[in-house]
Design an enzyme around this catalytic site. Sequence first.
Site, short mmCIF file in Angstrom:
data_model
loop_
_atom_site.label_atom_id
_atom_site.label_comp_id
_atom_site.label_asym_id
_atom_site.label_seq_id
_atom_site.Cartn_x
_atom_site.Cartn_y
_atom_site.Cartn_z
N ARG A 2 0.84 -1.19 0.00
CA ARG A 2 0.00 0.00 0.00
C ARG A 2 0.88 1.25 0.00
NH1 ARG A 2 -2.96 0.40 4.66
NH2 ARG A 2 -4.22 2.01 3.72
N LYS A 37 3.33 -7.17 12.28
CA LYS A 37 2.49 -7.33 11.08
C LYS A 37 2.73 -8.71 10.46
CE LYS A 37 1.43 -5.09 6.67
NZ LYS A 37 1.18 -3.83 5.99
N ARG A 72 -1.60 5.53 13.30
CA ARG A 72 -0.46 4.99 14.04
C ARG A 72 -0.70 5.15 15.52
NH1 ARG A 72 2.50 2.52 10.76
NH2 ARG A 72 3.09 3.48 8.83
C1 BTN Z 1 0.36 -3.77 2.40
O1 BTN Z 1 1.14 -2.86 2.08
O2 BTN Z 1 0.12 -4.03 3.58
C2 BTN Z 1 -0.31 -4.60 1.33
C3 BTN Z 1 0.61 -5.69 0.83
C4 BTN Z 1 0.00 -6.54 -0.25
C5 BTN Z 1 1.00 -7.54 -0.81
C6 BTN Z 1 0.35 -8.51 -1.75
S1 BTN Z 1 1.39 -9.88 -2.13
C7 BTN Z 1 0.26 -10.39 -3.34
C8 BTN Z 1 -0.22 -9.14 -4.05
N1 BTN Z 1 0.69 -8.77 -5.11
C9 BTN Z 1 1.29 -7.61 -4.89
O3 BTN Z 1 2.12 -7.07 -5.65
N2 BTN Z 1 0.88 -7.11 -3.71
C10 BTN Z 1 -0.10 -7.96 -3.08
#
Ligand code: BTN
Length: 321
Positions: free
Chosen positions: A120, A185, A318
């Site tokens: 994100r 996390k 946060r």
């Molecule tokens: C975050 O930042 O918390 C979200 C992370 C999401 C990661 C997943 S892995 C599968 C899918 N493909 C990606 O490129 N991102 C999501």
Amino acid sequence: MKSKALITLLQDGKIHSGESLAQSMGVSRTAVWKQIRRAVDDGYEVATVRGKGYQLLTPVDLLNAGEILDGIAPEVRAGLKLAVLDEVDSTNAEVIRQWQPGSSEIPICIADCQTAGRGRRGKAWQSPRGENLYLSIGLTFHGGFAVLDGLSLVLGVAVANALESLGAKSIGLKWPNDIFLPGGKLGGILVELQGELQEGVVQVIAGIGINVHMSEADSVDQPWTSLASGFPAQKWSRNKIAAAIINAIHDATEIFADVGFSDFRAPWQSRDIFLGKTIHARSGELEGTGEGIDETGNYLVRNADGVAPVRAGEISLRVRP
Ligand code: BTN
């Protein structure tokens, strides 16, 4: 991964003779020996047991499309188009590329590693080979963007339910949809919207990353954990986790498409890691105590001026240091 065929045969951790490996792979003993060297180059530890054969010492948890599909309810399985890849830039990007306009199949992509995993707020998502789950699913909704209110939180509830069904305890959710264990996390969800809004049809790509076996990561900027370190007594299988998440997302999004967010508010609140904590939002502009979510999924912050909603988007919440 060049040595996948050999590693698949050795993954039980038992000793296999060169002869039996050669037979199973339909190659010569010399070719087996070359494959063993490749496996070592791929980072696996393979012991040569004199007079007996070869034994894989590195624990592996290989992805297998058949095993994933076996774990999915038959009526759900029939409508899926599952791709299990050795390597991809991003499983979200792959679902976008593979999505056939007008098709009623649900596209799903799972990869052993990602070379450009997306997180994100434009961050990269660490995606080392063989260690974690990287799964993306394409979902279609009708009724325009307004019907997506709360979807992000619904996905968090579905993933938490799936992990709990496999024995993970105390799964927490950090608004809007980060997956937490008490140690940090555990995973995250990236929701992306695809294409134009046509007659109210909305295509959503939900990308889920769960840390399963990961034991080190250099450039992650916050405390993190994995299922294997949170629940070391359990044998975690990425195939089983993928199947449980696909089932849970399918069920949750059917309910969500019918009745909206209301059924998910209480299950989300019960896992809220900010509840009662002093938090700040909008880059420090808003400070107060976490109050849970409202009926559309906005996060509520209470302070001396009353209760203020924080909307999903680019605003992060946060705990105040
Ligand atoms: C975050 O930042 O918390 C979200 C992370 C999401 C990661 C997943 S892995 C599968 C899918 N493909 C990606 O490129 N991102 C999501």
